[in-house]
Write a protein that holds these residues in place. Structure first.
Motif, mmCIF file in Angstrom:
data_model
loop_
_atom_site.group_PDB
_atom_site.id
_atom_site.type_symbol
_atom_site.label_atom_id
_atom_site.label_comp_id
_atom_site.label_asym_id
_atom_site.label_seq_id
_atom_site.Cartn_x
_atom_site.Cartn_y
_atom_site.Cartn_z
ATOM 1 N N LYS A 189 -11.419 73.371 14.070
ATOM 2 C CA LYS A 189 -10.603 72.818 15.171
ATOM 3 C C LYS A 189 -9.210 72.451 14.658
ATOM 4 N N GLU A 190 -8.203 72.908 15.363
ATOM 5 C CA GLU A 190 -6.838 72.524 15.009
ATOM 6 C C GLU A 190 -6.587 71.096 15.475
ATOM 7 N N VAL A 191 -5.988 70.301 14.602
ATOM 8 C CA VAL A 191 -5.604 68.957 15.043
ATOM 9 C C VAL A 191 -4.096 68.940 15.278
ATOM 10 N N PHE A 192 -3.729 68.245 16.311
ATOM 11 C CA PHE A 192 -2.331 68.169 16.706
ATOM 12 C C PHE A 192 -1.756 66.821 16.271
ATOM 13 N N PRO A 193 -0.451 66.656 16.398
ATOM 14 C CA PRO A 193 0.128 65.385 15.925
ATOM 15 C C PRO A 193 -0.527 64.179 16.579
ATOM 16 N N LEU A 194 -0.757 63.164 15.759
ATOM 17 C CA LEU A 194 -1.359 61.923 16.240
ATOM 18 C C LEU A 194 -0.239 60.893 16.316
ATOM 19 N N LEU A 195 0.016 60.408 17.495
ATOM 20 C CA LEU A 195 1.175 59.528 17.681
ATOM 21 C C LEU A 195 0.728 58.069 17.777
ATOM 22 N N PHE A 196 0.770 57.383 16.659
ATOM 23 C CA PHE A 196 0.401 55.967 16.625
ATOM 24 C C PHE A 196 1.675 55.124 16.489
ATOM 25 N N LYS A 234 9.710 56.111 15.275
ATOM 26 C CA LYS A 234 11.166 56.029 15.095
ATOM 27 C C LYS A 234 11.654 54.625 14.750
ATOM 28 N N LEU A 235 10.892 53.618 15.173
ATOM 29 C CA LEU A 235 11.300 52.251 14.835
ATOM 30 C C LEU A 235 11.247 52.085 13.324
ATOM 31 N N ILE A 289 11.994 45.580 17.772
ATOM 32 C CA ILE A 289 13.153 46.235 17.149
ATOM 33 C C ILE A 289 12.802 46.964 15.860
ATOM 34 N N ASN A 290 11.690 46.601 15.266
ATOM 35 C CA ASN A 290 11.155 47.422 14.175
ATOM 36 C C ASN A 290 9.647 47.222 14.156
ATOM 37 N N ARG A 291 8.998 47.707 13.124
ATOM 38 C CA ARG A 291 7.534 47.664 13.141
ATOM 39 C C ARG A 291 6.989 46.253 13.310
ATOM 40 N N SER A 292 7.709 45.240 12.798
ATOM 41 C CA SER A 292 7.149 43.893 12.763
ATOM 42 C C SER A 292 7.805 42.903 13.714
ATOM 43 N N ILE A 293 9.038 43.132 14.071
ATOM 44 C CA ILE A 293 9.809 42.072 14.742
ATOM 45 C C ILE A 293 10.046 42.360 16.223
ATOM 46 N N THR A 294 9.721 41.372 17.037
ATOM 47 C CA THR A 294 9.958 41.483 18.480
ATOM 48 C C THR A 294 10.707 40.242 18.964
ATOM 49 N N PRO A 295 11.987 40.350 19.261
ATOM 50 C CA PRO A 295 12.685 39.239 19.898
ATOM 51 C C PRO A 295 12.421 39.242 21.412
ATOM 52 N N SER A 342 7.966 66.400 18.680
ATOM 53 C CA SER A 342 8.645 65.098 18.558
ATOM 54 C C SER A 342 8.832 64.486 19.942
ATOM 55 N N THR A 343 8.811 63.164 19.982
ATOM 56 C CA THR A 343 8.953 62.466 21.263
ATOM 57 C C THR A 343 10.081 61.440 21.146
ATOM 58 N N LYS A 344 10.272 60.719 22.209
ATOM 59 C CA LYS A 344 11.279 59.657 22.225
ATOM 60 C C LYS A 344 10.977 58.603 21.158
ATOM 61 N N TYR A 345 9.704 58.460 20.819
ATOM 62 C CA TYR A 345 9.301 57.384 19.913
ATOM 63 C C TYR A 345 8.830 57.857 18.543
ATOM 64 N N HIS A 346 8.600 59.138 18.394
ATOM 65 C CA HIS A 346 8.082 59.648 17.122
ATOM 66 C C HIS A 346 8.834 60.908 16.685
ATOM 67 N N ASP A 347 9.138 60.946 15.394
ATOM 68 C CA ASP A 347 9.600 62.202 14.790
ATOM 69 C C ASP A 347 8.369 62.903 14.241
ATOM 70 N N VAL A 348 8.213 64.152 14.628
ATOM 71 C CA VAL A 348 7.052 64.913 14.159
ATOM 72 C C VAL A 348 7.544 66.084 13.309
ATOM 73 N N TYR A 349 6.885 66.245 12.173
ATOM 74 C CA TYR A 349 7.243 67.325 11.255
ATOM 75 C C TYR A 349 6.014 68.186 10.980
ATOM 76 N N ARG A 350 6.256 69.483 10.902
ATOM 77 C CA ARG A 350 5.198 70.363 10.419
ATOM 78 C C ARG A 350 5.379 70.454 8.905
ATOM 79 N N VAL A 351 4.297 70.213 8.197
ATOM 80 C CA VAL A 351 4.346 70.251 6.737
ATOM 81 C C VAL A 351 3.489 71.424 6.272
#
Lengths: 417, 275
Positions: free
Chosen positions: A186-193, A170-171, B241-247, A143-152
């Motif tokens: 090949k193991e794939v690791f989390p993809l953070l988009f 996280k947004l 602030i979310n996936r779609s909105i940027t102020p 997990s990062t500042k911007y993504h929650d990562v879960y192992r399923v």
């Protein structure tokens, strides 16, 4: 000597209405005059010579010669290897190039088992009977500042366990979903988009913890239970891909927009994405398939065997058949036909972004393109084929950027549910 | 009183062009849409005279405007975007005991952008064309603009100057058509920005607008001037602030000019990307 060959068309794909031309540049770095020949030898994928074009060379010391060559048009559509042989007073070299001719017409025979559909319907029914036993664990490590990562963790056909990494931005928002499949072993690791929720799937065989159960006889993966189509390793693997889709569709509450689910992968992952789209066409919006493998096994294996130096998977198959003389190539192909990519292609209903390197040693590029040509007309009309004449089992970095653009485009359109 | 009015024209011309520049001018994406709603507040009580000298209005005189606009960008294709802007302004001019207010839809713009990417899709050359149609008539002061149809042609180059950065070098030409003396306006700008983190961008833009006309005579009533120039600096901070909105909040300031108003303005705009 520095020899450069450039096709007149960047993608190295020519059609009957145009000339097959290359520009050639040869620089003589020696202090002596070079005399000899430059020969462009065109061969089929199986190594049969179809034409030779020769140019006499005279290059001054430290000089350079640039010229154009026109290759005679082959009689048949296909992928052709071009060996550029430079033989001069003090230098002999052969470089490998490739081009495609009328690739839209490349076709290979189907070896479709009569009970192909029934086989896969039964597999899907069998899978549906298996309790998936989803276990979702937050991965602090990934997990990062911007993504929650879960192992399923989950189980697939024959109660076999496998896992994937679910990455959720996280947004807040409802996100389209990308299901990513990995290459051979090949193991794939989390993809953070940022714009997508992603689910990177590690099918059976990846988790080392279950290696003994997965491959008790320590065979090359591609040959595990090849004697029996019902026990063949790829039946479980392809069903794991479907189970991953099941997981996505049963976890909408995690922010997934199920009207926009895409699949992608490279190499074996490309094949898994395409097979998934074929088996659950109502659940996948689009597929990115770069360098897919396992297309037209009969032809691919024949091409593989014809090479001077055997490469994977042909080398593994040849070895296996040699070590198991009671198991014939025909018997093997009987099993493989149930898992052949070209048999799945007509069942795909969504757009596909497909990429093939013409110098790919792991596959027959002609077979891969023939598989693309087997897409339904409507799916093919919405799909795009990219050819990279100078590349092997890879895509250029800039194509990756394009993949991002293409994905965003495909994620716009909602699929009716 | 009227000294501030020329800035109105300048202000709106600049604003319409600068909205959407908070990030590199990449294509929005086929079938994608971005809707930007803008609120602007501007206040001015000084101006640059014909010699570029900063001059105070008479004490108590000022110009104030609030401006709203709705901008829609839609990806017609992978490399072609359609842009439409519907602006609305309310402005007040105070001169001694006389106070005038006028509100209305101003210049509606519709345009196309054609994007040409580099091989690696990291740099884009963009050609822009647009038409402007006034939705008002200049029959009551303070005027909302030139009240003239206009055509705009421009080009820009978007690139990545450093890691997580973006930049746009742009040139725009605008010709106002309804009057023989134009004006012709030329605007050059350099925008540089950086993603401070994945969701926050900081952008600075330097722009210079030159408005040229055969009508070079200086008139103390600046709204009649078609010959002016001004350079502005604007700084903005946007946060998704979310996936779609940027102020985004943006402040701008006139650095120098001639026959142009000086003031500090604040833009607040919200971009919604669909889907």
């Amino acid at each position: 000597m520095i020899i450069k060959l450039k096709p007149y068309k960047k993608d190295g794909v020519f059609y009957s209405g145009e000339k097959i031309k290359y520009s050639v540049s040869i620089a003589n770095k020696y202090k002596v005059k070079q005399e000899g020949t430059f020969t462009a030898i065109v061969e089929t994928e199986m190594g049969q010579v179809v034409s030779k074009t020769q140019v006499k060379l005279k290059i001054a010391p430290k000089g350079q010669r640039s010229f154009q060559i026109e290759i005679p048009k082959p009689e048949k559509e296909g992928i052709y290897n071009l060996r550029a042989a430079t033989n001069t007073s003090t230098y002999d070299d052969t470089a490998q190039y490739a081009f495609g001719y009328e690739i839209g017409r490349i076709n290979t025979p189907y070896y479709l088992p009569p009970d192909f559909d029934e086989f896969w319907q039964t597999a899907m029914s069998d899978l549906a009977k298996v309790d998936p036993q989803y276990k979702i664990t937050r991965s602090e490590e990934h997990s990062t500042k911007y993504h929650d990562v879960y192992r399923v963790d989950m189980v697939g056909l024959d109660e076999f366990p496998f896992y994937g990494f679910l990455s959720i931005p996280k947004l807040k928002g409802k996100y389209p979903v990308i299901i990513g499949y990995g290459g051979y072993k090949k193991e794939v690791f989390p993809l953070l988009f940022d714009e997508f929720i992603s689910f990177a799937v590690n099918v059976r065989g990846i988790d080392k913890k279950y290696q003994k159960e997965f491959n008790p006889d320590d065979k090359e993966q591609i040959m595990i239970n090849a004697e029996d189509k019902n026990a063949y390793v790829y039946k479980g693997i392809y069903m794991d891909c479907i189970r991953a889709v099941d997981f996505v569709y049963s976890h909408e509450h995690m922010g997934m927009d199920l009207s926009r689910v895409l699949a992608f992968g490279g190499s074996q992952g490309a094949t898994m994405g395409l097979v998934t789209a074929a088996l659950v066409p109502d659940k996948i919006n689009a597929v990115i398939a770069s360098n897919p493998v396992f297309a037209d096994w009969k032809n691919s294996f024949a091409v593989g065997k014809s090479k001077r130096v055997l490469t994977f998977p042909s080398d593994a198959i040849v070895r296996y058949l040699r070590d198991n003389p009671d198991f014939t190539e025909e018997q093997m192909l009987e099993t493989f036909n149930y898992f052949d990519l070209q048999n799945f292609m007509p069942k795909i209903q969504c757009p596909v972004l497909y990429a093939v390197g013409l110098q790919d040693d792991f596959i027959s590029p002609g077979s891969a393109i023939a598989a693309y040509n087997k897409l339904r007309m409507d799916a093919r009309a919405a799909s795009e084929l990219y050819i990279f004449p100078d590349l092997g089992h890879e895509i250029p970095v800039y194509h990756n950027s394009f993949i991002g653009i293409w994905f965003a485009e495909q994620a716009v359109k909602r699929r009716k549910r | 009183m009227q000294l501030s009015k020329s800035y109105i024209i300048f202000l709106f011309t600049v604003m319409v062009l600068s909205i959407g520049e908070a990030r590199a001018d990449y294509p929005i994406g086929k079938r994608r849409t971005a809707i930007t709603g803008t609120f602007n507040y501007f206040y001015s009580d000084k101006f640059f005279d014909a010699n570029g000298k900063l001059t105070n209005n008479f004490p108590g005189d000022y110009f104030q405007s609030t401006f709203y606009s709705l901008n829609v960008m839609h990806g017609l294709g992978r490399r072609i975007d359609l842009t439409a802007t519907l602006p609305f302004a309310k402005q007040t001019l105070v001169n001694g005991n006389n106070s005038e207010t006028r509100a209305g839809i101003t210049d509606i713009n519709i345009g196309l952008s054609f994007h040409f990417p580099s091989v690696d899709y990291k740099r884009y050359f963009t050609l822009k064309t647009a038409v402007g149609v006034p939705a008002y008539q200049n029959n009551q002061t303070p005027y909302l603009g030139f009240a003239s149809k206009a055509v705009m042609l421009g080009a820009n180059y978007s690139f990545t100057p450093y890691k997580n950065g973006y930049a746009i070098l742009e040139f725009m030409y605008t010709r106002f058509l309804d009057s023989q003396d134009g004006p012709n306006q030329y605007r050059g700008s350099l925008t540089i920005g950086k993603m401070y983190n994945k969701h926050t961008s900081v952008t600075a833009s330097l722009a210079h607008l030159v408005s040229q006309s055969v009508n070079t005579a200086f008139n103390p009533n600046l709204q009649l001037n078609k010959n002016f120039n001004a350079a502005t600096l604007n700084v903005s901070v946007g946060r998704k602030i979310n996936r779609s909105i940027t102020p985004t909040i943006q402040a701008y300031y006139t650095l120098l000019g001639r026959n142009a108003g000086l003031g500090l303005g604040v833009n607040f705009f919200v971009t919604v990307r669909l889907p």
